[in-house]
Design a protein around this motif. Sequence first.
Motif, PDB file in Angstrom:
ATOM      1  N   VAL A 133      39.661   3.388  19.416  1.00  0.00           N
ATOM      2  CA  VAL A 133      38.706   2.167  19.763  1.00  0.00           C
ATOM      3  C   VAL A 133      38.974   0.527  19.041  1.00  0.00           C
ATOM      4  CG1 VAL A 133      36.086   1.459  21.146  1.00  0.00           C
ATOM      5  CG2 VAL A 133      36.665   3.973  19.867  1.00  0.00           C
ATOM      6  N   SER A 134      39.262   0.238  20.766  1.00  0.00           N
ATOM      7  CA  SER A 134      39.820  -1.051  20.773  1.00  0.00           C
ATOM      8  C   SER A 134      38.464  -2.136  21.224  1.00  0.00           C
ATOM      9  CB  SER A 134      41.313  -1.622  20.710  1.00  0.00           C
ATOM     10  OG  SER A 134      41.225  -0.843  22.175  1.00  0.00           O
ATOM     11  N   THR A 135      38.914  -3.419  20.899  1.00  0.00           N
ATOM     12  CA  THR A 135      38.020  -3.972  21.972  1.00  0.00           C
ATOM     13  C   THR A 135      38.402  -5.706  21.851  1.00  0.00           C
ATOM     14  OG1 THR A 135      36.075  -5.345  21.859  1.00  0.00           O
ATOM     15  CG2 THR A 135      36.625  -5.328  20.183  1.00  0.00           C
ATOM     16  N   GLN A 201      49.739  17.140  26.513  1.00  0.00           N
ATOM     17  CA  GLN A 201      49.005  16.078  27.474  1.00  0.00           C
ATOM     18  C   GLN A 201      48.765  15.133  27.517  1.00  0.00           C
ATOM     19  OE1 GLN A 201      46.809  20.419  27.962  1.00  0.00           O
ATOM     20  NE2 GLN A 201      48.391  21.241  28.470  1.00  0.00           N
ATOM     21  N   LYS A 202      48.375  14.109  28.269  1.00  0.00           N
ATOM     22  CA  LYS A 202      48.149  12.700  28.037  1.00  0.00           C
ATOM     23  C   LYS A 202      45.934  12.950  27.287  1.00  0.00           C
ATOM     24  CE  LYS A 202      48.503   8.307  28.091  1.00  0.00           C
ATOM     25  NZ  LYS A 202      49.029   7.720  26.793  1.00  0.00           N
ATOM     26  N   GLY A 203      45.980  12.076  26.233  1.00  0.00           N
ATOM     27  CA  GLY A 203      44.751  12.165  25.804  1.00  0.00           C
ATOM     28  C   GLY A 203      43.880  10.725  27.339  1.00  0.00           C
ATOM     29  N   LYS A 204      42.380  11.649  27.450  1.00  0.00           N
ATOM     30  CA  LYS A 204      41.822  10.893  28.754  1.00  0.00           C
ATOM     31  C   LYS A 204      41.594   9.235  27.516  1.00  0.00           C
ATOM     32  CE  LYS A 204      40.869  14.479  30.930  1.00  0.00           C
ATOM     33  NZ  LYS A 204      39.552  14.990  31.030  1.00  0.00           N
ATOM     34  N   SER A 205      41.300   8.526  28.777  1.00  0.00           N
ATOM     35  CA  SER A 205      41.003   7.066  28.328  1.00  0.00           C
ATOM     36  C   SER A 205      40.320   6.286  28.888  1.00  0.00           C
ATOM     37  CB  SER A 205      42.407   5.996  28.456  1.00  0.00           C
ATOM     38  OG  SER A 205      42.404   6.189  29.494  1.00  0.00           O
ATOM     39  N   ILE A 206      38.885   5.893  28.566  1.00  0.00           N
ATOM     40  CA  ILE A 206      38.191   4.739  29.358  1.00  0.00           C
ATOM     41  C   ILE A 206      38.089   3.743  28.577  1.00  0.00           C
ATOM     42  CG2 ILE A 206      35.801   4.470  29.596  1.00  0.00           C
ATOM     43  CD1 ILE A 206      36.272   7.747  28.292  1.00  0.00           C
ATOM     44  N   ALA A 207      37.907   2.802  30.009  1.00  0.00           N
ATOM     45  CA  ALA A 207      37.272   1.012  29.968  1.00  0.00           C
ATOM     46  C   ALA A 207      36.356   1.107  30.370  1.00  0.00           C
ATOM     47  CB  ALA A 207      38.285   0.400  30.411  1.00  0.00           C
ATOM     48  N   ILE A 208      35.163   0.395  29.297  1.00  0.00           N
ATOM     49  CA  ILE A 208      33.972   0.313  29.442  1.00  0.00           C
ATOM     50  C   ILE A 208      33.556  -1.343  29.011  1.00  0.00           C
ATOM     51  CG2 ILE A 208      31.858   0.608  28.879  1.00  0.00           C
ATOM     52  CD1 ILE A 208      32.228   3.495  28.533  1.00  0.00           C
ATOM     53  N   PHE A 209      33.634  -2.378  29.858  1.00  0.00           N
ATOM     54  CA  PHE A 209      33.138  -3.796  29.327  1.00  0.00           C
ATOM     55  C   PHE A 209      31.712  -4.374  29.918  1.00  0.00           C
ATOM     56  CE2 PHE A 209      37.585  -3.436  32.153  1.00  0.00           C
ATOM     57  CZ  PHE A 209      37.739  -4.638  31.677  1.00  0.00           C
ATOM     58  N   GLY A 210      31.577  -4.698  28.587  1.00  0.00           N
ATOM     59  CA  GLY A 210      30.365  -5.616  28.592  1.00  0.00           C
ATOM     60  C   GLY A 210      30.212  -6.257  29.809  1.00  0.00           C
ATOM     61  N   ASP A 211      28.834  -7.325  30.477  1.00  0.00           N
ATOM     62  CA  ASP A 211      28.826  -7.642  30.900  1.00  0.00           C
ATOM     63  C   ASP A 211      29.738  -9.327  30.908  1.00  0.00           C
ATOM     64  OD1 ASP A 211      26.659  -7.133  31.917  1.00  0.00           O
ATOM     65  OD2 ASP A 211      24.672  -8.138  30.622  1.00  0.00           O
ATOM     66  N   THR A 212      30.056  -9.633  32.003  1.00  0.00           N
ATOM     67  CA  THR A 212      31.419 -10.752  32.262  1.00  0.00           C
ATOM     68  C   THR A 212      31.747 -11.047  33.109  1.00  0.00           C
ATOM     69  OG1 THR A 212      34.135 -10.655  31.389  1.00  0.00           O
ATOM     70  CG2 THR A 212      33.533  -8.543  32.791  1.00  0.00           C
ATOM     71  N   PRO A 214      34.985 -12.553  36.056  1.00  0.00           N
ATOM     72  CA  PRO A 214      36.206 -12.303  35.908  1.00  0.00           C
ATOM     73  C   PRO A 214      37.515 -12.973  34.740  1.00  0.00           C
ATOM     74  CG  PRO A 214      35.820 -13.313  38.174  1.00  0.00           C
ATOM     75  CD  PRO A 214      35.306 -12.974  36.970  1.00  0.00           C
ATOM     76  N   THR A 215      38.172 -12.099  34.297  1.00  0.00           N
ATOM     77  CA  THR A 215      38.526 -12.714  32.894  1.00  0.00           C
ATOM     78  C   THR A 215      40.001 -12.396  32.750  1.00  0.00           C
ATOM     79  OG1 THR A 215      38.252 -12.941  29.924  1.00  0.00           O
ATOM     80  CG2 THR A 215      37.436 -10.342  31.342  1.00  0.00           C
ATOM     81  N   GLU A 216      40.972 -13.067  32.525  1.00  0.00           N
ATOM     82  CA  GLU A 216      42.012 -13.180  31.680  1.00  0.00           C
ATOM     83  C   GLU A 216      42.726 -11.548  30.887  1.00  0.00           C
ATOM     84  OE1 GLU A 216      43.485 -16.119  28.317  1.00  0.00           O
ATOM     85  OE2 GLU A 216      44.194 -16.530  30.851  1.00  0.00           O
ATOM     86  N   LEU A 217      41.764 -11.435  29.808  1.00  0.00           N
ATOM     87  CA  LEU A 217      42.199  -9.740  29.550  1.00  0.00           C
ATOM     88  C   LEU A 217      41.178  -9.120  29.975  1.00  0.00           C
ATOM     89  CD1 LEU A 217      40.661 -11.487  25.946  1.00  0.00           C
ATOM     90  CD2 LEU A 217      43.715 -11.468  26.571  1.00  0.00           C
ATOM     91  N   GLY A 218      40.851  -9.086  31.118  1.00  0.00           N
ATOM     92  CA  GLY A 218      40.056  -7.337  31.772  1.00  0.00           C
ATOM     93  C   GLY A 218      41.763  -6.604  31.916  1.00  0.00           C
ATOM     94  N   PRO A 219      42.869  -6.484  32.984  1.00  0.00           N
ATOM     95  CA  PRO A 219      43.469  -6.844  33.151  1.00  0.00           C
ATOM     96  C   PRO A 219      44.718  -5.507  32.046  1.00  0.00           C
ATOM     97  CG  PRO A 219      44.087  -8.392  34.166  1.00  0.00           C
ATOM     98  CD  PRO A 219      42.735  -8.347  33.112  1.00  0.00           C
ATOM     99  N   GLN A 220      44.619  -6.033  30.562  1.00  0.00           N
ATOM    100  CA  GLN A 220      45.071  -4.887  29.632  1.00  0.00           C
ATOM    101  C   GLN A 220      43.860  -4.536  28.835  1.00  0.00           C
ATOM    102  OE1 GLN A 220      45.576  -8.566  26.207  1.00  0.00           O
ATOM    103  NE2 GLN A 220      45.245  -6.925  24.870  1.00  0.00           N
ATOM    104  N   LEU A 221      43.113  -4.630  28.565  1.00  0.00           N
ATOM    105  CA  LEU A 221      41.872  -4.015  27.976  1.00  0.00           C
ATOM    106  C   LEU A 221      41.659  -2.840  29.132  1.00  0.00           C
ATOM    107  CD1 LEU A 221      39.299  -3.734  26.535  1.00  0.00           C
ATOM    108  CD2 LEU A 221      37.759  -4.503  28.783  1.00  0.00           C
ATOM    109  N   GLN A 259      44.474  -4.194  39.752  1.00  0.00           N
ATOM    110  CA  GLN A 259      45.081  -4.965  39.168  1.00  0.00           C
ATOM    111  C   GLN A 259      45.439  -4.089  38.261  1.00  0.00           C
ATOM    112  OE1 GLN A 259      44.094  -8.505  38.518  1.00  0.00           O
ATOM    113  NE2 GLN A 259      45.971  -9.370  36.612  1.00  0.00           N
ATOM    114  N   ALA A 260      45.006  -3.159  37.171  1.00  0.00           N
ATOM    115  CA  ALA A 260      45.193  -3.120  36.214  1.00  0.00           C
ATOM    116  C   ALA A 260      45.941  -2.144  35.873  1.00  0.00           C
ATOM    117  CB  ALA A 260      44.052  -2.660  35.236  1.00  0.00           C
ATOM    118  N   GLY A 261      45.858  -1.018  37.915  1.00  0.00           N
ATOM    119  CA  GLY A 261      46.124   0.302  37.571  1.00  0.00           C
ATOM    120  C   GLY A 261      45.386   1.296  37.425  1.00  0.00           C
ATOM    121  N   VAL A 262      43.999   1.109  37.286  1.00  0.00           N
ATOM    122  CA  VAL A 262      43.251   2.842  36.737  1.00  0.00           C
ATOM    123  C   VAL A 262      42.616   3.631  37.933  1.00  0.00           C
ATOM    124  CG1 VAL A 262      41.820   0.897  35.728  1.00  0.00           C
ATOM    125  CG2 VAL A 262      41.095   1.577  37.834  1.00  0.00           C
ATOM    126  N   LYS A 263      42.682   5.063  37.379  1.00  0.00           N
ATOM    127  CA  LYS A 263      42.618   5.795  38.269  1.00  0.00           C
ATOM    128  C   LYS A 263      41.552   6.437  39.143  1.00  0.00           C
ATOM    129  CE  LYS A 263      46.157   8.526  35.356  1.00  0.00           C
ATOM    130  NZ  LYS A 263      45.832  10.310  35.088  1.00  0.00           N
TER     131      LYS A 263
END
Length: 304
Positions: A133-135, A201-212, A214-221, A259-263
């Motif tokens: 988990v990273s933030t 087999q690729k592991g699952k990945s999730i991004a859970i945003f707090g309140d925000t 639009p921020t430049e770090l969003g696509p990275q997260l 922009q982030a290419g999420v599924k």
Amino acid sequence: MELIFLGTGAGMPSKERNVTSVALNLMAERNSFWLFDCGEATQHQILHTQVKLGRIEKIFITHLHGDHLFGLPGLLGSRSMSGSTEPLTLYGPTGIKAFIESALSLSGSYLTYPLDIVEIQPGLVFKDAQIEVSTLPLTHGIASFGYRIEESDKPGTLDAARLIAEGITPGPLFQRLKSGESVTLDNGQIINGQDYIGPNQKGKSIAIFGDTTPTELGPQLAAGVDVMVHETTLEASMAEQANSRGHSTTHQAAELAKQAGVKKLIITHFSGRYDRDECQRLLAECRTIFPATDAAYDLGVFEI
């Protein structure tokens, strides 16, 4: 692995929605649940789900606004009163430790289990053999964070059909081959298990945003995740009002997902001005930009 939305409202509860909290069901992966945010009455919502207080292993708080936090002291106390002795780790911005210690001390509460409180900084906050988990920081007026959860890749499956076709009888040897070992058959033939195991087999990945906003770090997260959970407090036409209060709109969340290419994008944290039917209009706004969008609702379960 699945997400269970315990509260999907913004600011204050309504008749249809509680304030923010979402559980990550990891029972199949590690016999536990993780909780992201814990607004008031989260433990009441839990009573209507499969989540068990004693099986909550970790709680991640995005920021210290009450609609994301005020249910936490009660939940911690109830977990103790239920007799749990399993350790619990709590992650959150600077100040979370003082808040919890004061609440427990002033209320005369006690805990029957070890509680570790980690005040987070941007970067890696947890990692073991299964999950990391990273933030990253967001933009909300007070310190607010988003969490990225990444499951480790899983070993590929053993091609049993190919082994059988080559005359190798199923049995204990298969387990050794599945582990990647080399085995010697009765006829002296050496079989390398690695030659019969498919790609990881690729592991699952999730991004859970707090309140925000639009921020430049969003696509990275959120880059490339299977599921992105993001607030859509207001509709697209109310961008100025949403952003001035540290929030995002439907179009802004959908643009980030694209922009982030999420599924998949799951929208949540809806203003009380929208009832459940009106949230379908917010969903439609998102889908004009990012079709693979779903709208969360209280007690809704979404498989990852």
